[in-house]
Design a protein around this motif. Structure first.
Motif, PDB file in Angstrom:
ATOM      1  N   MET A 161      -5.844  59.772 111.590  1.00 30.46           N
ATOM      2  CA  MET A 161      -5.067  58.531 111.640  1.00 30.46           C
ATOM      3  C   MET A 161      -5.680  57.529 112.625  1.00 30.46           C
ATOM      4  SD  MET A 161      -2.749  58.960 109.364  1.00 30.46           S
ATOM      5  CE  MET A 161      -3.903  60.017 108.478  1.00 30.46           C
ATOM      6  N   THR A 162      -6.194  58.033 113.738  1.00 29.66           N
ATOM      7  CA  THR A 162      -6.814  57.145 114.725  1.00 29.66           C
ATOM      8  C   THR A 162      -8.041  56.452 114.140  1.00 29.66           C
ATOM      9  OG1 THR A 162      -6.012  58.550 116.529  1.00 29.66           O
ATOM     10  CG2 THR A 162      -7.788  57.022 117.053  1.00 29.66           C
ATOM     11  N   SER A 163      -8.719  57.098 113.202  1.00 30.43           N
ATOM     12  CA  SER A 163      -9.866  56.462 112.550  1.00 30.43           C
ATOM     13  C   SER A 163      -9.491  55.112 111.950  1.00 30.43           C
ATOM     14  CB  SER A 163     -10.428  57.376 111.454  1.00 30.43           C
ATOM     15  OG  SER A 163     -11.173  58.432 112.009  1.00 30.43           O
ATOM     16  N   LEU A 164      -8.267  54.987 111.473  1.00 25.29           N
ATOM     17  CA  LEU A 164      -7.853  53.737 110.831  1.00 25.29           C
ATOM     18  C   LEU A 164      -7.645  52.610 111.840  1.00 25.29           C
ATOM     19  CD1 LEU A 164      -5.502  55.214 108.101  1.00 25.29           C
ATOM     20  CD2 LEU A 164      -7.931  54.625 107.955  1.00 25.29           C
ATOM     21  N   TYR A 165      -7.434  52.947 113.112  1.00 21.38           N
ATOM     22  CA  TYR A 165      -7.469  51.926 114.165  1.00 21.38           C
ATOM     23  C   TYR A 165      -8.861  51.314 114.237  1.00 21.38           C
ATOM     24  CZ  TYR A 165      -9.239  50.883 118.837  1.00 21.38           C
ATOM     25  OH  TYR A 165      -9.950  50.342 119.885  1.00 21.38           O
ATOM     26  N   PHE A 166      -9.894  52.163 114.186  1.00 17.72           N
ATOM     27  CA  PHE A 166     -11.262  51.644 114.209  1.00 17.72           C
ATOM     28  C   PHE A 166     -11.509  50.731 113.005  1.00 17.72           C
ATOM     29  CE2 PHE A 166     -11.733  55.491 116.812  1.00 17.72           C
ATOM     30  CZ  PHE A 166     -12.436  54.988 117.891  1.00 17.72           C
ATOM     31  N   THR A 167     -10.994  51.122 111.854  1.00 16.68           N
ATOM     32  CA  THR A 167     -11.202  50.346 110.636  1.00 16.68           C
ATOM     33  C   THR A 167     -10.538  48.981 110.710  1.00 16.68           C
ATOM     34  OG1 THR A 167     -11.222  52.419 109.385  1.00 16.68           O
ATOM     35  CG2 THR A 167     -10.962  50.383 108.125  1.00 16.68           C
ATOM     36  N   ALA A 168      -9.264  48.954 111.116  1.00 19.44           N
ATOM     37  CA  ALA A 168      -8.480  47.725 111.037  1.00 19.44           C
ATOM     38  C   ALA A 168      -8.630  46.826 112.254  1.00 19.44           C
ATOM     39  CB  ALA A 168      -6.999  48.059 110.837  1.00 19.44           C
ATOM     40  N   LEU A 169      -8.910  47.408 113.430  1.00 20.78           N
ATOM     41  CA  LEU A 169      -8.886  46.605 114.655  1.00 20.78           C
ATOM     42  C   LEU A 169     -10.150  46.677 115.500  1.00 20.78           C
ATOM     43  CD1 LEU A 169      -5.457  47.785 114.751  1.00 20.78           C
ATOM     44  CD2 LEU A 169      -5.679  45.683 116.049  1.00 20.78           C
ATOM     45  N   ALA A 170     -10.761  47.859 115.605  1.00 24.12           N
ATOM     46  CA  ALA A 170     -11.844  48.005 116.574  1.00 24.12           C
ATOM     47  C   ALA A 170     -13.125  47.320 116.116  1.00 24.12           C
ATOM     48  CB  ALA A 170     -12.095  49.474 116.881  1.00 24.12           C
ATOM     49  N   ASN A 171     -13.616  47.724 114.940  1.00 26.47           N
ATOM     50  CA  ASN A 171     -14.883  47.135 114.484  1.00 26.47           C
ATOM     51  C   ASN A 171     -15.059  47.138 112.970  1.00 26.47           C
ATOM     52  OD1 ASN A 171     -15.498  49.841 113.903  1.00 26.47           O
ATOM     53  ND2 ASN A 171     -16.477  50.111 115.892  1.00 26.47           N
ATOM     54  N   GLY A 172     -14.212  47.850 112.258  1.00 25.12           N
ATOM     55  CA  GLY A 172     -14.263  47.822 110.797  1.00 25.12           C
ATOM     56  C   GLY A 172     -15.187  48.824 110.152  1.00 25.12           C
ATOM     57  N   ASN A 173     -15.996  49.554 110.946  1.00 24.01           N
ATOM     58  CA  ASN A 173     -16.996  50.420 110.297  1.00 24.01           C
ATOM     59  C   ASN A 173     -17.220  51.762 110.992  1.00 24.01           C
ATOM     60  OD1 ASN A 173     -18.399  49.681 112.588  1.00 24.01           O
ATOM     61  ND2 ASN A 173     -19.975  48.494 111.525  1.00 24.01           N
ATOM     62  N   SER A 174     -16.329  52.165 111.879  1.00 17.37           N
ATOM     63  CA  SER A 174     -16.527  53.447 112.555  1.00 17.37           C
ATOM     64  C   SER A 174     -15.281  54.302 112.419  1.00 17.37           C
ATOM     65  CB  SER A 174     -16.863  53.226 114.037  1.00 17.37           C
ATOM     66  OG  SER A 174     -15.716  52.813 114.758  1.00 17.37           O
ATOM     67  N   GLN A 175     -15.325  55.508 113.004  1.00 17.58           N
ATOM     68  CA  GLN A 175     -14.208  56.426 112.866  1.00 17.58           C
ATOM     69  C   GLN A 175     -14.395  57.600 113.818  1.00 17.58           C
ATOM     70  OE1 GLN A 175     -15.873  58.150 108.741  1.00 17.58           O
ATOM     71  NE2 GLN A 175     -14.193  59.381 109.553  1.00 17.58           N
ATOM     72  N   LEU A 176     -13.397  58.477 113.871  1.00 19.55           N
ATOM     73  CA  LEU A 176     -13.559  59.777 114.489  1.00 19.55           C
ATOM     74  C   LEU A 176     -14.081  60.703 113.396  1.00 19.55           C
ATOM     75  CD1 LEU A 176     -10.321  59.723 116.626  1.00 19.55           C
ATOM     76  CD2 LEU A 176     -12.674  59.555 117.451  1.00 19.55           C
ATOM     77  N   TYR A 177     -15.311  61.152 113.558  1.00 20.50           N
ATOM     78  CA  TYR A 177     -16.092  61.696 112.458  1.00 20.50           C
ATOM     79  C   TYR A 177     -15.843  63.179 112.192  1.00 20.50           C
ATOM     80  CZ  TYR A 177     -18.946  57.456 112.362  1.00 20.50           C
ATOM     81  OH  TYR A 177     -19.370  56.154 112.247  1.00 20.50           O
ATOM     82  N   HIS A 178     -16.120  63.597 110.974  1.00 19.87           N
ATOM     83  CA  HIS A 178     -16.371  64.997 110.644  1.00 19.87           C
ATOM     84  C   HIS A 178     -17.692  65.353 111.317  1.00 19.87           C
ATOM     85  CE1 HIS A 178     -17.433  68.563 108.340  1.00 19.87           C
ATOM     86  NE2 HIS A 178     -16.247  68.576 107.758  1.00 19.87           N
TER      87      HIS A 178
END
Length: 356
Positions: free
Chosen positions: A304-321
């Motif tokens: 779920m935190t990955s979607l913070y990166f998508t929508a607010l942080a930078n649009g292209n990162s995540q907490l990865y596999h």
């Protein structure tokens, strides 16, 4: 993780879960309201005896109607139960009220993420943090972090620090055992790792690299602690590929940093790390990988935190596999000598890497 490899719910259970997702934003706001207006604390203080709607309303300074709609919503959420017209707090309600992890997650979602996540669909489509517009016109949240309102910054840093502070004492020994004396801390933020490391290792010197705004905050804190002689600062925009990293260090450390970038950007950063290190140097990466968690709830939090990166942080990162992430490590020319999982409550993984 086996939890994500099978669909184990019955049709009735699946439909029930779908309704909880549909009303997820309502549940969140109700729970947050009950945290802030004191209803959860009133339920806790009432103990096993419970409390009526009328008495709860009076203690909270609410109308009977206001207390009733929230308490009845609490029944559906599993926050409270009712017997003989008296409400009592459940274990779920207790964790919403008193668990530090839940508190930082709730405040982070409420203050930092909630409004911006309304732009998630557009962010996914464009690869840009469209939701960031609720705070300002910056390309990423990192450029604007020092300019955000104080309450937003407080929730952001509380979230960030909670996931690192508990792991730093546990991971220090692994790092110190490598014999590192000079280290670069890339993405050092407010200096939490640098301060923790040099305070516990008198032979260690650290160069912090980050954006100027973040380093300014760290520099003041470090000066106040009298650690300025052992912690240096190198302001830089890490994404500028023309910026090469300083040489002459035994190790490069990055904690909860590379998840702020896309796979291509991670590989670029790591290649510059490769160029900065000599043949005996160490690349040390501490990250949260959702597939390396002990519990499904921990993996869920990271997904779920990955979607913070998508929508607010930078649009292209995540907490990865972890396997997706490791491809970047290998592409930059490194090998992974050791992988240490399940570090602290936050479930960090430490990758100890050397040149291939």
């Amino acid at each position: 993780m086996n939890h994500f490899s099978k669909d184990t719910r019955t049709a009735v259970e699946a439909k029930e879960e779908a309704q909880r997702i549909a009303f997820g934003p309502v549940m969140f706001q109700a729970a947050q309201a009950m945290r802030k207006n004191g209803l959860l604390m009133i339920l806790r203080n009432a103990g096993k005896a419970g409390i009526t709607v009328e008495d709860a309303a009076e203690k909270a300074g609410l109308s009977v109607y206001g207390a009733r709609v929230l308490l009845e919503a609490g029944l559906g959420m599993g926050v409270c139960i009712i017997n003989e017209e008296k409400y009592t707090l459940t274990k779920t309600g207790f964790f919403l009220l008193a668990d530090p992890l839940t508190a930082v997650n709730m405040d982070f979602i409420d203050d930092v993420c909630y409004d911006g996540l309304a732009s998630l669909e557009e962010s996914v489509a464009t690869g840009k943090p469209v939701g960031l517009k609720v705070f300002g016109e910056w390309p990423t949240i990192y450029e604007g972090l020092s300019k955000l309102p104080e309450n937003i910054q407080r929730s952001w840093f509380a979230f960030d620090h909670y996931y690192s502070d508990g792991s730093f004492p546990l991971v220090r020994k692994h790092v110190f055992d490598l014999g590192v004396r000079k280290m670069i801390d890339i993405g050092g933020n407010t200096g939490k790792w640098a301060i923790s490391a040099v305070t516990n290792n008198p032979d260690l010197h650290i160069t912090m690299m980050d954006l100027p705004g973040q380093l300014a905050v760290a520099q003041k804190k470090i000066a106040d602690l009298g650690l300025g002689e052992r912690i240096n600062f190198h302001p830089v925009n890490i994404l500028d590929e023309k910026e090469q990293f300083p040489k002459g260090h035994d190790a490069i450390w990055m904690s909860q940093f590379l998840d702020c970038f896309s796979e291509e950007e991670i590989t670029s950063i790591l290649r510059r790390c490769y160029d900065a290190l000599d043949e005996t140097g160490y690349l040390l990466i501490m990250e949260n990988f959702w597939d390396c968690q002990k519990f499904a709830a921990a993996a869920f939090t990271l997904q779920m935190t990955s979607l913070y990166f998508t929508a607010l942080a930078n649009g292209n990162s995540q907490l990865y596999h972890s396997e997706v992430f490791k491809k970047c490590v290998y592409a930059a020319g490194f090998k992974i000598e050791n992988q240490i999982d399940h570090i602290g409550e936050a479930g960090h993984t430490l990758l100890i890497c050397r040149k291939n």
